[in-house]
Write an enzyme that holds these catalytic residues in place. Structure first.
Site, PDB file in Angstrom:
ATOM      1  N   GLY A  58       0.904  -1.282  -0.134  1.00 38.52           N
ATOM      2  CA  GLY A  58      -0.211  -0.073  -0.027  1.00 38.52           C
ATOM      3  C   GLY A  58       0.893   1.322  -0.138  1.00 38.52           C
ATOM      4  O   GLY A  58       0.302   2.319   0.206  1.00 38.52           O
ATOM      5  N   VAL A  59       2.026   1.178  -0.221  1.00 38.87           N
ATOM      6  CA  VAL A  59       2.829   2.473  -0.112  1.00 38.87           C
ATOM      7  C   VAL A  59       3.393   2.721  -1.734  1.00 38.87           C
ATOM      8  O   VAL A  59       4.204   3.950  -1.926  1.00 38.87           O
ATOM      9  CB  VAL A  59       4.052   2.390   0.750  1.00 38.87           C
ATOM     10  CG1 VAL A  59       3.611   2.135   2.229  1.00 38.87           C
ATOM     11  CG2 VAL A  59       5.091   1.272   0.408  1.00 38.87           C
ATOM     12  N   GLY A  60       3.019   2.068  -2.747  1.00 37.91           N
ATOM     13  CA  GLY A  60       3.280   2.432  -4.012  1.00 37.91           C
ATOM     14  C   GLY A  60       4.691   1.791  -4.800  1.00 37.91           C
ATOM     15  O   GLY A  60       5.144   2.152  -5.701  1.00 37.91           O
ATOM     16  N   LYS A  61       4.966   0.638  -3.984  1.00 32.72           N
ATOM     17  CA  LYS A  61       6.088  -0.301  -4.579  1.00 32.72           C
ATOM     18  C   LYS A  61       6.031  -0.528  -5.916  1.00 32.72           C
ATOM     19  O   LYS A  61       6.812  -0.514  -7.050  1.00 32.72           O
ATOM     20  CB  LYS A  61       6.362  -1.276  -3.861  1.00 32.72           C
ATOM     21  CG  LYS A  61       6.871  -0.985  -2.336  1.00 32.72           C
ATOM     22  CD  LYS A  61       7.184  -2.303  -1.497  1.00 32.72           C
ATOM     23  CE  LYS A  61       6.003  -3.113  -1.129  1.00 32.72           C
ATOM     24  NZ  LYS A  61       4.768  -2.555  -0.291  1.00 32.72           N
TER      25      LYS A  61
ATOM     26  N   ASP B 223       3.333 -10.078  -6.663  1.00 32.20           N
ATOM     27  CA  ASP B 223       1.966  -9.694  -5.779  1.00 32.20           C
ATOM     28  C   ASP B 223       0.853 -10.399  -6.059  1.00 32.20           C
ATOM     29  O   ASP B 223       0.452 -10.412  -7.168  1.00 32.20           O
ATOM     30  CB  ASP B 223       1.816  -8.075  -5.890  1.00 32.20           C
ATOM     31  CG  ASP B 223       0.830  -7.596  -4.940  1.00 32.20           C
ATOM     32  OD1 ASP B 223       0.031  -8.525  -4.360  1.00 32.20           O
ATOM     33  OD2 ASP B 223       0.481  -6.420  -4.928  1.00 32.20           O
TER      34      ASP B 223
END
Length: 109
Positions: free
Chosen positions: A1-4, A29
């Site tokens: 959820g942090v944009g990886k 993922d």
């Protein structure tokens, strides 16, 4: 959820554009967020060219981590059984160990 995944996709686009070299972005993922980020299904288990950047040498692939784990385990079991049947050990060399996990070294490369 942090944009990886978003950052990885963006970086791959930038590198393909900057270098004009074939570029592959891969995600493990299970949420298929790379497909979402690229606006295209890339979950088929093989690299596909990214349609929205068709002028770039950009390819993408989503690996199903559960399926990959089972394929590696199955290959390792088969290699171990084959080695034991021949009286050798696949763990006796780095190349043997790599073959256990699906990496076959080609000495001609």
């Amino acid at each position: 959820g942090v944009g990886k995944t978003t950052m990885a996709a963006s970086f791959a686009v930038g590198e393909a554009k900057r270098t004009d070299l074939p570029t592959l972005v891969v995600s493990t993922d299970p949420a298929h967020s790379l497909s979402d980020a690229l606006g295209q299904d890339v979950s088929g288990g093989v690299p596909v060219q990214v349609d929205s950047y068709s002028s770039l040498p950009l390819w993408a692939l989503e690996v199903d981590p559960n399926r990959a784990k089972e394929e590696i385990a199955s290959g390792a079991r088969e290699a171990k059984e084959k080695a034991e049947a021949s009286g050798s050990s696949p763990l006796s060399s780095v190349a043997g160990l790599l073959k256990l996990v699906g990496v076959d070294l080609d000495p001609t490369v």
